[in-house]
Design a protein around this motif. Structure first.
Motif, PDB file in Angstrom:
ATOM      1  N   THR A 118       0.807  -1.225   0.000  1.00  0.00           N
ATOM      2  CA  THR A 118       0.000   0.000   0.000  1.00  0.00           C
ATOM      3  C   THR A 118       0.837   1.271   0.000  1.00  0.00           C
ATOM      4  OG1 THR A 118      -0.139  -0.031   2.423  1.00  0.00           O
ATOM      5  CG2 THR A 118      -1.891  -1.155   1.199  1.00  0.00           C
ATOM      6  N   ARG A 119       2.124   1.161   0.360  1.00  0.00           N
ATOM      7  CA  ARG A 119       2.996   2.340   0.388  1.00  0.00           C
ATOM      8  C   ARG A 119       4.428   1.888   0.127  1.00  0.00           C
ATOM      9  NH1 ARG A 119       1.896   3.630   6.788  1.00  0.00           N
ATOM     10  NH2 ARG A 119       2.875   1.782   7.692  1.00  0.00           N
ATOM     11  N   PRO A 120       5.318   2.804  -0.232  1.00  0.00           N
ATOM     12  CA  PRO A 120       6.694   2.391  -0.561  1.00  0.00           C
ATOM     13  C   PRO A 120       7.372   1.676   0.611  1.00  0.00           C
ATOM     14  CG  PRO A 120       6.286   4.656  -1.241  1.00  0.00           C
ATOM     15  CD  PRO A 120       5.115   4.256  -0.400  1.00  0.00           C
ATOM     16  N   ARG A 136      13.972  -6.484  -2.025  1.00  0.00           N
ATOM     17  CA  ARG A 136      14.250  -5.263  -2.795  1.00  0.00           C
ATOM     18  C   ARG A 136      13.155  -4.254  -2.497  1.00  0.00           C
ATOM     19  NH1 ARG A 136      10.507  -4.730  -6.588  1.00  0.00           N
ATOM     20  NH2 ARG A 136       9.747  -6.485  -7.861  1.00  0.00           N
ATOM     21  N   ALA A 137      13.329  -3.029  -2.961  1.00  0.00           N
ATOM     22  CA  ALA A 137      12.316  -1.998  -2.738  1.00  0.00           C
ATOM     23  C   ALA A 137      10.998  -2.397  -3.404  1.00  0.00           C
ATOM     24  CB  ALA A 137      12.815  -0.661  -3.288  1.00  0.00           C
ATOM     25  N   LEU A 138       9.897  -2.191  -2.696  1.00  0.00           N
ATOM     26  CA  LEU A 138       8.556  -2.516  -3.202  1.00  0.00           C
ATOM     27  C   LEU A 138       7.755  -1.231  -3.362  1.00  0.00           C
ATOM     28  CD1 LEU A 138       7.783  -5.598  -0.904  1.00  0.00           C
ATOM     29  CD2 LEU A 138       8.682  -5.617  -3.235  1.00  0.00           C
ATOM     30  N   ASN A 139       7.002  -1.158  -4.432  1.00  0.00           N
ATOM     31  CA  ASN A 139       6.238   0.037  -4.751  1.00  0.00           C
ATOM     32  C   ASN A 139       4.754  -0.141  -4.434  1.00  0.00           C
ATOM     33  OD1 ASN A 139       8.540   1.370  -5.939  1.00  0.00           O
ATOM     34  ND2 ASN A 139       8.292  -0.014  -7.691  1.00  0.00           N
ATOM     35  N   PRO A 140       4.032   0.943  -4.158  1.00  0.00           N
ATOM     36  CA  PRO A 140       2.603   0.843  -3.873  1.00  0.00           C
ATOM     37  C   PRO A 140       1.854   0.140  -5.014  1.00  0.00           C
ATOM     38  CG  PRO A 140       3.400   3.031  -3.331  1.00  0.00           C
ATOM     39  CD  PRO A 140       4.524   2.328  -4.041  1.00  0.00           C
ATOM     40  N   PRO A 199      11.177   0.275   1.532  1.00  0.00           N
ATOM     41  CA  PRO A 199      12.567   0.203   1.091  1.00  0.00           C
ATOM     42  C   PRO A 199      13.154  -1.189   1.266  1.00  0.00           C
ATOM     43  CG  PRO A 199      12.419   1.312   3.207  1.00  0.00           C
ATOM     44  CD  PRO A 199      11.017   1.083   2.747  1.00  0.00           C
ATOM     45  N   ARG A 200      14.193  -1.426   0.539  1.00  0.00           N
ATOM     46  CA  ARG A 200      14.878  -2.724   0.634  1.00  0.00           C
ATOM     47  C   ARG A 200      15.381  -2.948   2.056  1.00  0.00           C
ATOM     48  NH1 ARG A 200      20.540  -4.252  -2.509  1.00  0.00           N
ATOM     49  NH2 ARG A 200      20.821  -6.312  -1.543  1.00  0.00           N
ATOM     50  N   ASP A 245       1.411  -1.866   5.856  1.00  0.00           N
ATOM     51  CA  ASP A 245       2.025  -1.747   4.522  1.00  0.00           C
ATOM     52  C   ASP A 245       1.286  -2.567   3.478  1.00  0.00           C
ATOM     53  OD1 ASP A 245       4.166  -0.209   5.562  1.00  0.00           O
ATOM     54  OD2 ASP A 245       5.199  -2.041   6.180  1.00  0.00           O
ATOM     55  N   GLU A 282       2.146  -2.948  -5.806  1.00  0.00           N
ATOM     56  CA  GLU A 282       2.891  -4.094  -6.335  1.00  0.00           C
ATOM     57  C   GLU A 282       2.500  -5.373  -5.595  1.00  0.00           C
ATOM     58  OE1 GLU A 282       7.513  -5.548  -7.134  1.00  0.00           O
ATOM     59  OE2 GLU A 282       7.104  -3.585  -6.234  1.00  0.00           O
TER      60      GLU A 282
END
Length: 242
Positions: free
Chosen positions: A117-119, A156-160, A121-122, A130, A162
């Protein structure tokens, strides 16, 4: 017509009659219903859980079995089923079975897929805030239960928006590099402890390098929990279990 010729003619008629009766019997018995046979194999192979699909060659023309075919596992690994008909028209075939990949997808279709639901970080730990479940969606490798994700860290970084796939998350380390730890070893009846410093991150059950604070020596240890590592072969003094 001589007597010999008459006997030969009669024998020929008898043989033709026998062949005709046999042909009628085979025709009445027909061929095995491959759809029904495939279903039986699938039910047999899936008894232990999961969903397995037989790879049955439908081009086969098997004589109809007067009794239910016998189904047995063949070899090791439960990857091949021996199907055996013990009736008058006996036959046996070997049918490979595989895990049906559409089963997880069907479950995800019913339960939905967890999305971010929100960025994130890795390396950050995922919380319930989230995540949310996107209903009636199916993503290959996707996770359908928020409980299976909460507390895991992002690889790894996950985006809203995703989808969260199993390969994108990992168990959070119980011990991090630089953490002070207690190194334990022993066997039933006694236990020895020493202070050390973790030189690698490690989740419970993983092996990491640890430096003995007193001697400076380095050892491979198994992470038991936050701040605790065990030397291989350690036996719990109370339970006697490794």
């Amino acid at each position: 017509m001589t007597e010999r010729t008459g006997l030969a003619f009669a024998a020929t008629l008898l043989a033709l009659a026998i062949l005709q009766v046999a042909a009628v019997g085979a025709s009445a018995r027909g061929y095995e219903d491959m759809t029904r046979l495939e279903q039986r194999i699938a039910e047999f192979a899936s008894r232990g859980g999961g969903h397995r699909q037989p790879r049955l060659d439908r081009r086969l023309r098997l004589s109809g079995c007067d009794v239910l075919p016998e189904l047995l596992w063949y070899g090791t690994g439960e990857s091949t089923v021996l199907v055996r008909c013990g009736g008058p028209e006996s036959w046996q075939i070997y049918v490979p079975v595989v895990v049906a990949h559409d089963a997880p997808a069907a479950a995800a279709q019913r339960n939905g897929t967890v999305v971010v639901t929100r960025p994130v970080p890795r390396g950050a730990a995922l919380t319930a805030a989230d995540l949310k479940v996107e209903p009636a969606t199916a993503v290959p490798g996707g996770v359908s239960d928020i409980g299976d994700v909460t507390g895991k860290i992002a690889v790894r970084a996950l985006n809203p928006g995703e989808p969260v796939r199993a390969k994108l998350i990992a168990t959070a380390p119980a011990v991090k590099r630089g953490d002070p730890v207690i190194i334990k070893t022993g066997s039933p009846g006694f236990e020895i402890s020493a202070e050390g410093v973790a030189e690698q991150d490690g989740a419970p059950g993983s092996r990491i390098k640890v430096k003995n604070a007193a001697s400076g020596g380095r050892v491979q240890a198994i992470v038991g929990g936050p701040g605790i590592v065990f030397l291989p072969g350690y036996k719990n003094a109370r339970t006697g279990r490794e």
